[in-house]
Design an enzyme around this catalytic site. Sequence first.
Site, PDB file in Angstrom:
ATOM      1  N   THR A  81       0.841  -1.205   0.000  1.00  0.00           N
ATOM      2  CA  THR A  81       0.000   0.000   0.000  1.00  0.00           C
ATOM      3  C   THR A  81       0.874   1.252   0.000  1.00  0.00           C
ATOM      4  OG1 THR A  81      -1.734  -1.183   1.180  1.00  0.00           O
ATOM      5  CG2 THR A  81      -1.813   1.223   1.278  1.00  0.00           C
ATOM      6  N   CYS A 334     -17.320  -5.919   2.093  1.00  0.00           N
ATOM      7  CA  CYS A 334     -18.425  -5.597   2.993  1.00  0.00           C
ATOM      8  C   CYS A 334     -18.220  -4.183   3.499  1.00  0.00           C
ATOM      9  CB  CYS A 334     -18.440  -6.565   4.161  1.00  0.00           C
ATOM     10  SG  CYS A 334     -19.889  -6.380   5.184  1.00  0.00           S
TER      11      CYS A 334
HETATM   12  C1  PLP Z   1      -2.542  -6.122  -5.837  1.00  0.00           C
HETATM   13  C2  PLP Z   1      -2.300  -5.644  -4.441  1.00  0.00           C
HETATM   14  N1  PLP Z   1      -1.763  -4.433  -4.245  1.00  0.00           N
HETATM   15  C3  PLP Z   1      -1.513  -3.959  -3.012  1.00  0.00           C
HETATM   16  C4  PLP Z   1      -1.820  -4.691  -1.894  1.00  0.00           C
HETATM   17  C5  PLP Z   1      -1.527  -4.107  -0.537  1.00  0.00           C
HETATM   18  O1  PLP Z   1      -0.331  -4.634  -0.002  1.00  0.00           O
HETATM   19  P1  PLP Z   1      -0.035  -4.519   1.581  1.00  0.00           P
HETATM   20  O2  PLP Z   1      -0.968  -5.483   2.243  1.00  0.00           O
HETATM   21  O3  PLP Z   1       1.396  -4.930   1.734  1.00  0.00           O
HETATM   22  O4  PLP Z   1      -0.259  -3.115   1.980  1.00  0.00           O
HETATM   23  C6  PLP Z   1      -2.399  -5.956  -2.039  1.00  0.00           C
HETATM   24  C7  PLP Z   1      -2.774  -6.757  -0.855  1.00  0.00           C
HETATM   25  O5  PLP Z   1      -3.840  -7.323  -0.776  1.00  0.00           O
HETATM   26  C8  PLP Z   1      -2.631  -6.460  -3.354  1.00  0.00           C
HETATM   27  O6  PLP Z   1      -3.174  -7.663  -3.564  1.00  0.00           O
END
Ligand code: PLP
Length: 400
Positions: A81, A334
């Site tokens: 993220t 949700c």
């Molecule tokens: C495609 C994608 N991008 C970003 C993330 C976010 O990563 P993080 O959980 O390390 O913040 C995820 C996690 O589910 C993901 O699947």
Amino acid sequence: MTERGVAVLERFIYLDYAATTPIRPEVLEAMMPYLTKEFGNPSSLYTLGRTARGAVEDARDRIAAFIGADPREIIFTSGGTEADNFAIKGVAWANEKKGSHIITTPIEHHAVLEPCQFLQKRGYELTFLPVDEHGMVDPADVGKLVTDKTILVSVMHANNEVGTIEPLAEIGKITREKGVYLHTDAVQTFGHIPVNVDELNVDLLSVSAHKLYGPKGIGFLYVRRGTRMVQFMQGGGQENNRRAGTHNVAGIVGLAKAVEIAEKEMAEEERRIAELRDYLIRNIIEKIPNVRLNGHPTKRLPNNVSVCLVGAEGEAILLSLDMEGISSSSGSACTSGTLDPSHVLLAMGVPAEIAHSSLRLTLGDHTTKEDIDYVLEVLPPIVERLRAMSPLDASWGSRK
Ligand SMILES: Cc1ncc(COP(=O)(O)O)c(C=O)c1O
């Protein structure tokens, strides 16, 4: 029998590896010294600090080599993220003089969509590339949408819900010709299929450790040398003044260990899991009527099975599977008590009624043929029971 109020089942089959993966024992073992006796701060100049600094730099070297990058192009973050936010806001703010147009896809993870929409609310122009019924971007559309004000194109390497792998190398050729930066969210592919920044023609790439048997709360952003970026976090000047904050040394070491394991096992594991995936897809379609396979039939992540079990409710399937000891995902979010169908499926043109019946099963290193056979035993009667109870019409759009 219960443990902390949770039923303890005889069988536990984890099929949600796209959500997170269990940490590998070797990874934990590699991390432990940095959580205990080697607790130094890598910015400290004395021996303890220098040991920690050495571990961080060794990890950086290994990770960079794995994706064909220079170690100076790796910036550690708190996960996927943060890496996505850093890439998008970092490029946007540093290139305001050139323009304020960003292009992305409607099937991105929220970690990309939300920062793009955040910037849009503050005056940036945002354009969404269309995707086809498999969630695939047509590279030609990128060429058509780039203007002289475009600063960034962000297209995920593979989609986390439906598994489709995007044609990044071709998209990258176009962005390069047009002089526009290309970012990719490779959170679902890194450590699972080959990721090489030059082959993919990308300038920025986001990764998260907990999707490849590493710890949560650590990841990195690859930034190609020469990319104009603003510093994302201000503070102590770590990461060459690009991302401040004391290093998560144990996390970084754990990520590098996960990479080391992937280097050795990825090719064989990709083949093994893809075989199980295809077996599961084939049999779900054979045993259950009115199933729609979501995502590209062949250009998909080796571990991803995403289907719409038309006429049965995704959340209800998930909960019924959980009662049988199987962890899965429904693809619906949700939100404040209402069940919104997946934005990914809607963007692919799946009607909301059908999108509500989505089920995602993602396989991993512990998944065996016996696990898949167990799913194939319990899933058809669950779907039959739910369909009998449901007001939704099971014959709706019986596409396969
Ligand atoms: C495609 C994608 N991008 C970003 C993330 C976010 O990563 P993080 O959980 O390390 O913040 C995820 C996690 O589910 C993901 O699947």
